[in-house]
Design a protein around this motif. Sequence first.
Motif, PDB file in Angstrom:
ATOM      1  N   LEU A 175     -15.125 -29.964   9.465  1.00  0.00           N
ATOM      2  CA  LEU A 175     -14.340 -29.101   8.593  1.00  0.00           C
ATOM      3  C   LEU A 175     -14.309 -29.628   7.164  1.00  0.00           C
ATOM      4  CD1 LEU A 175     -12.400 -26.702   8.197  1.00  0.00           C
ATOM      5  CD2 LEU A 175     -10.527 -28.222   8.882  1.00  0.00           C
ATOM      6  N   VAL A 176     -14.024 -30.912   6.999  1.00  0.00           N
ATOM      7  CA  VAL A 176     -13.924 -31.484   5.652  1.00  0.00           C
ATOM      8  C   VAL A 176     -15.297 -31.561   4.991  1.00  0.00           C
ATOM      9  CG1 VAL A 176     -13.231 -33.508   4.311  1.00  0.00           C
ATOM     10  CG2 VAL A 176     -11.811 -32.736   6.217  1.00  0.00           C
ATOM     11  N   PHE A 177     -16.339 -31.797   5.778  1.00  0.00           N
ATOM     12  CA  PHE A 177     -17.703 -31.767   5.231  1.00  0.00           C
ATOM     13  C   PHE A 177     -17.948 -30.413   4.557  1.00  0.00           C
ATOM     14  CE2 PHE A 177     -22.191 -31.030   5.146  1.00  0.00           C
ATOM     15  CZ  PHE A 177     -22.810 -32.270   5.046  1.00  0.00           C
ATOM     16  N   GLY A 178     -17.661 -29.330   5.286  1.00  0.00           N
ATOM     17  CA  GLY A 178     -17.848 -28.003   4.711  1.00  0.00           C
ATOM     18  C   GLY A 178     -16.917 -27.731   3.553  1.00  0.00           C
ATOM     19  N   TRP A 179     -15.661 -28.160   3.677  1.00  0.00           N
ATOM     20  CA  TRP A 179     -14.644 -27.930   2.655  1.00  0.00           C
ATOM     21  C   TRP A 179     -15.032 -28.601   1.342  1.00  0.00           C
ATOM     22  CZ3 TRP A 179      -8.843 -28.010   4.284  1.00  0.00           C
ATOM     23  CH2 TRP A 179      -8.039 -27.630   3.205  1.00  0.00           C
ATOM     24  N   THR A 180     -15.366 -29.899   1.397  1.00  0.00           N
ATOM     25  CA  THR A 180     -15.694 -30.631   0.168  1.00  0.00           C
ATOM     26  C   THR A 180     -17.032 -30.176  -0.412  1.00  0.00           C
ATOM     27  OG1 THR A 180     -16.641 -32.439   1.503  1.00  0.00           O
ATOM     28  CG2 THR A 180     -14.351 -32.677   0.794  1.00  0.00           C
ATOM     29  N   MET A 181     -17.951 -29.826   0.446  1.00  0.00           N
ATOM     30  CA  MET A 181     -19.222 -29.285  -0.033  1.00  0.00           C
ATOM     31  C   MET A 181     -18.981 -27.979  -0.779  1.00  0.00           C
ATOM     32  SD  MET A 181     -22.577 -28.242   2.201  1.00  0.00           S
ATOM     33  CE  MET A 181     -23.936 -27.344   1.444  1.00  0.00           C
ATOM     34  N   GLN A 182     -18.158 -27.112  -0.211  1.00  0.00           N
ATOM     35  CA  GLN A 182     -17.843 -25.838  -0.864  1.00  0.00           C
ATOM     36  C   GLN A 182     -17.200 -26.061  -2.225  1.00  0.00           C
ATOM     37  OE1 GLN A 182     -16.067 -22.357   1.310  1.00  0.00           O
ATOM     38  NE2 GLN A 182     -14.262 -22.874   0.096  1.00  0.00           N
ATOM     39  N   PHE A 183     -16.303 -27.044  -2.309  1.00  0.00           N
ATOM     40  CA  PHE A 183     -15.575 -27.282  -3.551  1.00  0.00           C
ATOM     41  C   PHE A 183     -16.525 -27.638  -4.687  1.00  0.00           C
ATOM     42  CE2 PHE A 183     -12.904 -29.711  -6.507  1.00  0.00           C
ATOM     43  CZ  PHE A 183     -11.844 -28.831  -6.661  1.00  0.00           C
ATOM     44  N   ILE A 184     -17.476 -28.554  -4.435  1.00  0.00           N
ATOM     45  CA  ILE A 184     -18.341 -28.961  -5.546  1.00  0.00           C
ATOM     46  C   ILE A 184     -19.388 -27.899  -5.873  1.00  0.00           C
ATOM     47  CG2 ILE A 184     -18.004 -31.391  -4.938  1.00  0.00           C
ATOM     48  CD1 ILE A 184     -21.258 -31.176  -4.620  1.00  0.00           C
ATOM     49  N   VAL A 185     -19.816 -27.139  -4.863  1.00  0.00           N
ATOM     50  CA  VAL A 185     -20.759 -26.050  -5.145  1.00  0.00           C
ATOM     51  C   VAL A 185     -20.093 -25.007  -6.038  1.00  0.00           C
ATOM     52  CG1 VAL A 185     -22.091 -24.151  -4.143  1.00  0.00           C
ATOM     53  CG2 VAL A 185     -22.100 -26.402  -3.034  1.00  0.00           C
ATOM     54  N   ILE A 186     -18.831 -24.695  -5.760  1.00  0.00           N
ATOM     55  CA  ILE A 186     -18.106 -23.722  -6.574  1.00  0.00           C
ATOM     56  C   ILE A 186     -17.831 -24.286  -7.969  1.00  0.00           C
ATOM     57  CG2 ILE A 186     -15.882 -22.532  -6.814  1.00  0.00           C
ATOM     58  CD1 ILE A 186     -17.943 -21.238  -4.908  1.00  0.00           C
ATOM     59  N   GLU A 187     -17.488 -25.584  -8.039  1.00  0.00           N
ATOM     60  CA  GLU A 187     -17.327 -26.212  -9.359  1.00  0.00           C
ATOM     61  C   GLU A 187     -18.600 -26.045 -10.189  1.00  0.00           C
ATOM     62  OE1 GLU A 187     -14.268 -29.974  -9.440  1.00  0.00           O
ATOM     63  OE2 GLU A 187     -16.267 -30.315  -8.628  1.00  0.00           O
ATOM     64  N   TRP A 188     -19.730 -26.333  -9.562  1.00  0.00           N
ATOM     65  CA  TRP A 188     -21.014 -26.245 -10.263  1.00  0.00           C
ATOM     66  C   TRP A 188     -21.276 -24.815 -10.730  1.00  0.00           C
ATOM     67  CZ3 TRP A 188     -24.394 -29.960 -11.828  1.00  0.00           C
ATOM     68  CH2 TRP A 188     -25.637 -29.538 -12.260  1.00  0.00           C
ATOM     69  N   GLU A 189     -21.031 -23.859  -9.847  1.00  0.00           N
ATOM     70  CA  GLU A 189     -21.292 -22.460 -10.156  1.00  0.00           C
ATOM     71  C   GLU A 189     -20.389 -21.960 -11.291  1.00  0.00           C
ATOM     72  OE1 GLU A 189     -22.973 -18.513  -9.612  1.00  0.00           O
ATOM     73  OE2 GLU A 189     -23.608 -20.594  -9.403  1.00  0.00           O
ATOM     74  N   VAL A 190     -19.101 -22.331 -11.223  1.00  0.00           N
ATOM     75  CA  VAL A 190     -18.154 -21.871 -12.244  1.00  0.00           C
ATOM     76  C   VAL A 190     -18.516 -22.447 -13.614  1.00  0.00           C
ATOM     77  CG1 VAL A 190     -15.747 -22.080 -13.034  1.00  0.00           C
ATOM     78  CG2 VAL A 190     -16.241 -21.380 -10.685  1.00  0.00           C
ATOM     79  N   TYR A 191     -18.840 -23.728 -13.664  1.00  0.00           N
ATOM     80  CA  TYR A 191     -19.194 -24.316 -14.964  1.00  0.00           C
ATOM     81  C   TYR A 191     -20.533 -23.778 -15.472  1.00  0.00           C
ATOM     82  CZ  TYR A 191     -19.752 -27.657 -18.746  1.00  0.00           C
ATOM     83  OH  TYR A 191     -19.919 -28.234 -19.992  1.00  0.00           O
ATOM     84  N   SER A 192     -21.446 -23.494 -14.555  1.00  0.00           N
ATOM     85  CA  SER A 192     -22.721 -22.901 -14.958  1.00  0.00           C
ATOM     86  C   SER A 192     -22.522 -21.506 -15.542  1.00  0.00           C
ATOM     87  CB  SER A 192     -23.677 -22.827 -13.759  1.00  0.00           C
ATOM     88  OG  SER A 192     -23.980 -24.119 -13.275  1.00  0.00           O
ATOM     89  N   LEU A 193     -21.558 -20.773 -15.007  1.00  0.00           N
ATOM     90  CA  LEU A 193     -21.273 -19.428 -15.500  1.00  0.00           C
ATOM     91  C   LEU A 193     -20.576 -19.439 -16.859  1.00  0.00           C
ATOM     92  CD1 LEU A 193     -19.967 -17.655 -12.243  1.00  0.00           C
ATOM     93  CD2 LEU A 193     -22.091 -17.134 -13.462  1.00  0.00           C
ATOM     94  N   THR A 194     -19.717 -20.439 -17.096  1.00  0.00           N
ATOM     95  CA  THR A 194     -18.831 -20.397 -18.270  1.00  0.00           C
ATOM     96  C   THR A 194     -19.123 -21.451 -19.324  1.00  0.00           C
ATOM     97  OG1 THR A 194     -17.195 -21.895 -17.287  1.00  0.00           O
ATOM     98  CG2 THR A 194     -16.977 -19.545 -16.778  1.00  0.00           C
ATOM     99  N   LYS A 195     -19.620 -22.626 -18.912  1.00  0.00           N
ATOM    100  CA  LYS A 195     -19.784 -23.777 -19.819  1.00  0.00           C
ATOM    101  C   LYS A 195     -18.459 -24.125 -20.518  1.00  0.00           C
ATOM    102  CE  LYS A 195     -24.096 -24.624 -19.039  1.00  0.00           C
ATOM    103  NZ  LYS A 195     -24.523 -25.882 -18.397  1.00  0.00           N
ATOM    104  N   ASP A 196     -17.353 -23.911 -19.852  1.00  0.00           N
ATOM    105  CA  ASP A 196     -16.021 -24.152 -20.419  1.00  0.00           C
ATOM    106  C   ASP A 196     -15.257 -25.096 -19.494  1.00  0.00           C
ATOM    107  OD1 ASP A 196     -13.494 -24.139 -21.474  1.00  0.00           O
ATOM    108  OD2 ASP A 196     -13.239 -21.959 -21.444  1.00  0.00           O
ATOM    109  N   PRO A 197     -14.864 -26.310 -19.959  1.00  0.00           N
ATOM    110  CA  PRO A 197     -14.131 -27.244 -19.094  1.00  0.00           C
ATOM    111  C   PRO A 197     -12.821 -26.680 -18.568  1.00  0.00           C
ATOM    112  CG  PRO A 197     -14.096 -27.978 -21.397  1.00  0.00           C
ATOM    113  CD  PRO A 197     -15.087 -26.876 -21.299  1.00  0.00           C
TER     114      PRO A 197
END
Length: 423
Positions: free
Chosen positions: A25-47
Amino acid sequence: MAKTDPYAALRFKEFRIFLLVRFVLVFGWTMQFIVIEWEVYSLTKDPLSLGFIGLMEIIPALSMALFAGHIVDQREKRNLLATCIALFSLISLGLFLLTWEPVVGDWSTKQILYSIYALIFFGGFLRSFFGPTIFSLLALIVPKKNYPNAATWSSSTWQMSAVLGPAFGGFAIGWLGVHWALCIVFGMVFLSFLILLQIKRKPILNPKIGEPVLESLKEGVRFVFKTKAILGAITLDMFAVLFGGAIALLPIFAQDILKVGSEGFGVLRAAPAVGAFITMLITAYIPISRKAGMKLLAAVFGFGVCIIVFGLSSIFWVSLVALFFSGMTDGVSMVIRQTILQIKTPDNMRGRVSSVNSMFVGSSNELGAFESGLTAKLMGTVTAVVFGGTMTLITVVTTGLVSPTFRRLDLTKDLEAHEKGEE
């Protein structure tokens, strides 16, 4: 005191299944968190957009925390956890669809971003149930005398999955892309649901079933505030996590400062968990209950120093080492705090006490992410991280000076009492 058995809790079959559930569960949870972080920053370039990820999760998690603790204490734990995982799998599925071109091909960046935030917001409601339910279920699987050992292995499993999840997530972004990385996340979450069903339903130990909600919540909060060891440990950890939230800014460091790409991002994100996992393996063999208060203060102080070094570094390997040692010091803090909570919390109040802990410590991860994003926007990324580390040092020194009782905290007698009570 009897010789410590480092594998005491692992001798119980259901505890081994519990660890497997938590790992997947935590493997999937933490993996999801950083993938979404990457995607959001890639979309916005805004900290600040990274800060909003934390804010979207903390608002529902904080608002529901105490009520979730009351519900956990009133319900059967295995089935409640299964329900939470099933609902979380739907959120993972939604994030997978939001990165699929046939679904969002005509959507604007804002529509995609706001939809991601909406799913994270609903995930925050589930987050308020996960901690108390897992904490309470653990106590029903192993005998009380094995709680410290079980807490160490449970935390170690969490850290191991928090090592591999982000690292694999970073590589998966480069190999497969964000979309298929999120497909793997959905598969991991659903797998944890199937494994959990191998654990039998557990009895409800609360003698006050049907107790009025407000009275139940008051009782839980009163217990935490009158138990100084619990209050001191979670307060100290809360401020350390709040001000030392450099992890939330890692996409900026990976892309713009260290320039190491998604693979380097995954390695950096995993480094603190590697350090914490090593610390927890050591503490399974060498308990750190003696002079726990001083050790906790020293560990959080070391964590602050590591965050400052990371903020000032522009060299990948220096940054990696700083994050590794930040994880080692954080591992000491986590083991001591979990041992205090397991030993000093009555069975019928575990949900509520764990919820208060989540409000202090768990939610401060997300609040710290928002604080880091906001200060990075106002001060600049490096200045924000150094500021956070400095505030952590100030918090430790202040706590040590104003609370001599906490400095003298020692858990040795508590552990001996539990061992004698079950012989």
